[in-house]
Enzyme design. Structure first.
Site, short mmCIF file in Angstrom:
data_model
loop_
_atom_site.label_atom_id
_atom_site.label_comp_id
_atom_site.label_asym_id
_atom_site.label_seq_id
_atom_site.Cartn_x
_atom_site.Cartn_y
_atom_site.Cartn_z
NE ARG A 38 90.88 84.18 41.42
CZ ARG A 38 90.13 84.75 42.37
NH1 ARG A 38 88.91 84.30 42.63
NH2 ARG A 38 90.58 85.79 43.04
CG ASP A 39 86.61 74.84 39.70
OD1 ASP A 39 86.60 73.84 40.44
OD2 ASP A 39 86.27 74.80 38.50
CG ASN A 93 81.90 67.06 44.49
OD1 ASN A 93 80.91 67.23 45.19
ND2 ASN A 93 82.24 67.90 43.52
CB VAL A 102 90.29 66.02 39.96
CG1 VAL A 102 91.79 66.01 40.22
CG2 VAL A 102 89.97 66.78 38.66
CG HIS A 106 89.45 68.74 44.70
ND1 HIS A 106 89.70 67.49 44.16
CD2 HIS A 106 88.24 69.10 44.26
CE1 HIS A 106 88.67 67.14 43.41
NE2 HIS A 106 87.76 68.09 43.47
CG HIS A 108 84.65 72.03 44.97
ND1 HIS A 108 84.70 72.44 43.66
CD2 HIS A 108 84.81 70.68 44.93
CE1 HIS A 108 84.87 71.40 42.86
NE2 HIS A 108 84.94 70.31 43.61
P1 AMP Z 1 85.49 67.46 41.30
O1 AMP Z 1 84.45 67.32 40.22
O2 AMP Z 1 84.94 67.63 42.67
O3 AMP Z 1 86.52 66.35 41.23
O4 AMP Z 1 86.21 68.84 41.02
C1 AMP Z 1 87.20 69.00 40.07
C2 AMP Z 1 87.19 70.46 39.75
O5 AMP Z 1 88.42 70.78 39.14
C3 AMP Z 1 86.09 70.91 38.79
O6 AMP Z 1 85.28 71.90 39.43
C4 AMP Z 1 86.86 71.49 37.60
O7 AMP Z 1 86.24 72.65 37.07
C5 AMP Z 1 88.21 71.81 38.21
N1 AMP Z 1 89.33 71.78 37.30
C6 AMP Z 1 89.63 70.83 36.39
N2 AMP Z 1 90.79 71.12 35.76
C7 AMP Z 1 91.23 72.28 36.31
C8 AMP Z 1 92.37 73.11 36.09
N3 AMP Z 1 93.31 72.79 35.18
N4 AMP Z 1 92.50 74.23 36.83
C9 AMP Z 1 91.55 74.57 37.73
N5 AMP Z 1 90.46 73.82 37.99
C10 AMP Z 1 90.30 72.70 37.28
#
Ligand code: AMP
Ligand code: ZN
Length: 120
Positions: A38-39, A93, A102, A106, A108
């Site tokens: 889960r995000d 993204n 990140v 991944h 979403h």
């Molecule tokens: P992006 O901005 O597409 O790189 O997505 C990265 C996503 O990772 C964001 O939606 C964050 O909310 C999520 N995220 C960051 N750290 C964590 C974590 N420790 N556990 C779960 N989700 C995370």
């Protein structure tokens, strides 16, 4: 396997550390190729991330592994069916200008309720 050994794991990568269990996550699915958790900041009733275990920077790089990319999409569909009504939005993204924060690829998965156009 016909892919670069340098891409398996990055010790400084947040998602590599989650995959290794060094950082906790709320996993909803895992198999040999991907994990789903889960995000931390959900933007829909169901918001999970499908993360290939192999470290690739983004979906451009993952496209060099078409079976893994296809598996990522298949698992996204399964999770959307398990946790919501089966309809979902799938977002990669790609690059800072598109909101990637990140740099471990991944997908979403956003599902549950009505997803308006223009929402993430
Ligand atoms: P992006 O901005 O597409 O790189 O997505 C990265 C996503 O990772 C964001 O939606 C964050 O909310 C999520 N995220 C960051 N750290 C964590 C974590 N420790 N556990 C779960 N989700 C995370
Ligand atoms: Zn990584």
């Amino acid at each position: 396997m016909a892919h670069s050994d340098t891409e398996h794991r990055d010790p400084d990568c947040l998602f590599c550390r989650i995959i290794a269990g060094e950082i906790p996550s709320e996993r909803v699915h895992e198999d040999e190729q991907v994990i789903v958790f889960r995000d931390l900041h959900p933007k829909a009733p169901v918001h999970v991330l499908v993360v290939p275990r192999e470290h690739h920077r983004d979906v451009r790089d993952l496209a060099a592994r078409p079976e893994l990319l296809a598996h990522t999409a298949t698992v996204a569909a399964q999770v959307a069916a398990d946790l919501a009504d089966g309809d979902f939005r799938l977002i990669f993204n790609t690059g800072p200008g598109a909101g990637q924060t990140v740099f471990h690829v991944h997908a979403h998965v956003l599902a549950g309720g009505t997803l308006a156009e223009g929402e993430m």
